[in-house]
Enzyme design. Structure first.
Site, PDB file in Angstrom:
ATOM      1  N   ASP A   1      -4.314   7.137  -2.767  1.00 27.79           N
ATOM      2  CA  ASP A   1      -3.338   6.812  -3.812  1.00 27.79           C
ATOM      3  C   ASP A   1      -2.196   5.977  -3.244  1.00 27.79           C
ATOM      4  OD1 ASP A   1      -4.831   8.153  -5.665  1.00 27.79           O
ATOM      5  OD2 ASP A   1      -3.563   9.942  -5.729  1.00 27.79           O
TER       6      ASP A   1
ATOM      7  N   SER B   1      -4.153  -4.049  14.184  1.00 31.71           N
ATOM      8  CA  SER B   1      -4.138  -4.361  12.755  1.00 31.71           C
ATOM      9  C   SER B   1      -2.868  -3.799  12.100  1.00 31.71           C
ATOM     10  CB  SER B   1      -5.424  -3.834  12.116  1.00 31.71           C
ATOM     11  OG  SER B   1      -5.673  -4.434  10.878  1.00 31.71           O
TER      12      SER B   1
ATOM     13  N   HIS C   1     -12.879  -7.768  14.690  1.00 29.43           N
ATOM     14  CA  HIS C   1     -11.521  -7.277  14.440  1.00 29.43           C
ATOM     15  C   HIS C   1     -11.245  -5.982  15.200  1.00 29.43           C
ATOM     16  CE1 HIS C   1      -7.761  -6.742  12.412  1.00 29.43           C
ATOM     17  NE2 HIS C   1      -8.161  -5.674  11.737  1.00 29.43           N
TER      18      HIS C   1
END
Length: 306
Positions: A228, A132, A287
């Site tokens: 963040d 990924s 996945h």
């Protein structure tokens, strides 16, 4: 509401000349740009685990996906090292696992992190296996520095934008909304977090994957992944940099039979960038192929190493 923090595990002692070696690094200062222009982002010293093997054989390097860590490949790395006799490296990407946090997050800088680390460890050229997000990092590394990559395995990902099939923005929002009281037992805190995530994320396997990032620091439960930075740069993570060069080394795209991340419409771009690419599908895998079908995953890697 939980916040991310820089949470470190103490390093384990070495296990002898044939055991794994570990690296734990302090928080490195980020560039003054903060990822928003100005000075160029600087590479970070990544946390890694290296299993010993024959120096004459190309090492195998595993790169995890978004919200993952080097521990995702612990069992697979051990088995592969035993079966092949190769050195096997697992790495925490920046803002993940035990690697430093930084406001800078892009495939270019994640590739640069590896361009610094791999030669330092004497592991180039190597076989790079990326899942990924890690697969996109591996692809860019091979395109930018082909002399570092002996061969490439991209696990259920392609060099195109992934927004149509991913729910990563939902996952980030759900993690940011978690609220857990301080000083709870770990088992209770994890159960509460799972219950709160389940209202948004129905897939238990996905929740368990996300919860590997829940750690206790000084009596408070926090996310060790830098939410963040991921929030700010998620569009970059879901995309892939435009490139003109090609990687001419052997390349395997290993796909989950039940996954929609790699579509036939991606094949022309795959072949443009990776002319020697092969496609292999693992039946009954989603996945996270390495978690769904670990033995098939190992067999596919070993078959490609021959």
């Amino acid at each position: 509401m939980l916040r991310w923090t820089r949470a470190w595990r103490l390093p384990r002692e070495g296990l002898g000349p044939h055991g794994p070696s570990f690296a734990r690094v302090p928080v490195a200062p980020s560039s003054s740009s903060g990822g928003r222009g100005g000075a160029e982002p600087r590479p970070l010293p990544l946390s890694y685990r290296l299993l010993d093997g024959e120096a004459a054989l190309p090492a195998v390097v595993f790169l995890h996906g978004l919200f993952g860590s080097k521990t995702n490949f612990n069992s697979i790395a051990k088995i592969l090292a035993q079966q092949t006799g190769r050195r096997v490296l697992t790495v925490d990407a920046r803002n993940h696992g035990d690697s430093p946090h930084s406001p800078d997050m892009s495939y270019e800088i994640m590739s640069q992190d590896l361009q610094d680390l791999l030669p330092q460890l004497g592991l180039v050229p190597c076989v790079v296996v990326g899942h990924s997000m890690g697969g996109k990092t591996a692809m860019l590394l091979a395109l930018q520095r082909p002399e570092l990559v002996e061969r490439l395995i991209a696990v259920d990902i392609s060099p195109v934008e992934s927004t149509g099939v991913s729910h990563f923005a939902t996952y980030v929002a759900a993690m940011r909304a978690i609220n857990i009281a301080d000083e709870l037992p770990r088992s209770r805190a994890r159960k509460l977090a799972d219950e709160q995530l389940s209202s948004v994320i129905q897939d238990m396997a996905v929740r368990q994957h996300l919860l590997t990032n829940l750690v206790e620091v000084d009596g408070r439960f926090v996310w060790r992944v830098n939410l963040d930075a991921l929030t700010q740069h998620l569009d970059k993570i879901l995309a892939f940099p435009q490139r003109q060069e090609s990687y001419l080394g052997p390349t395997l795209f290993l796909l989950g039979g039940n996954s929609q991340f790699v579509h036939p419409s991606h094949h022309p771009e795959i072949m443009r960038l990776f002319p020697r690419a092969q496609m292999q599908t693992v039946p009954n895998a989603g996945h996270w192929i390495h978690a769904d079908r670990p033995q098939d995953f190992i067999a596919a890697i070993r078959g490609f190493l021959v």
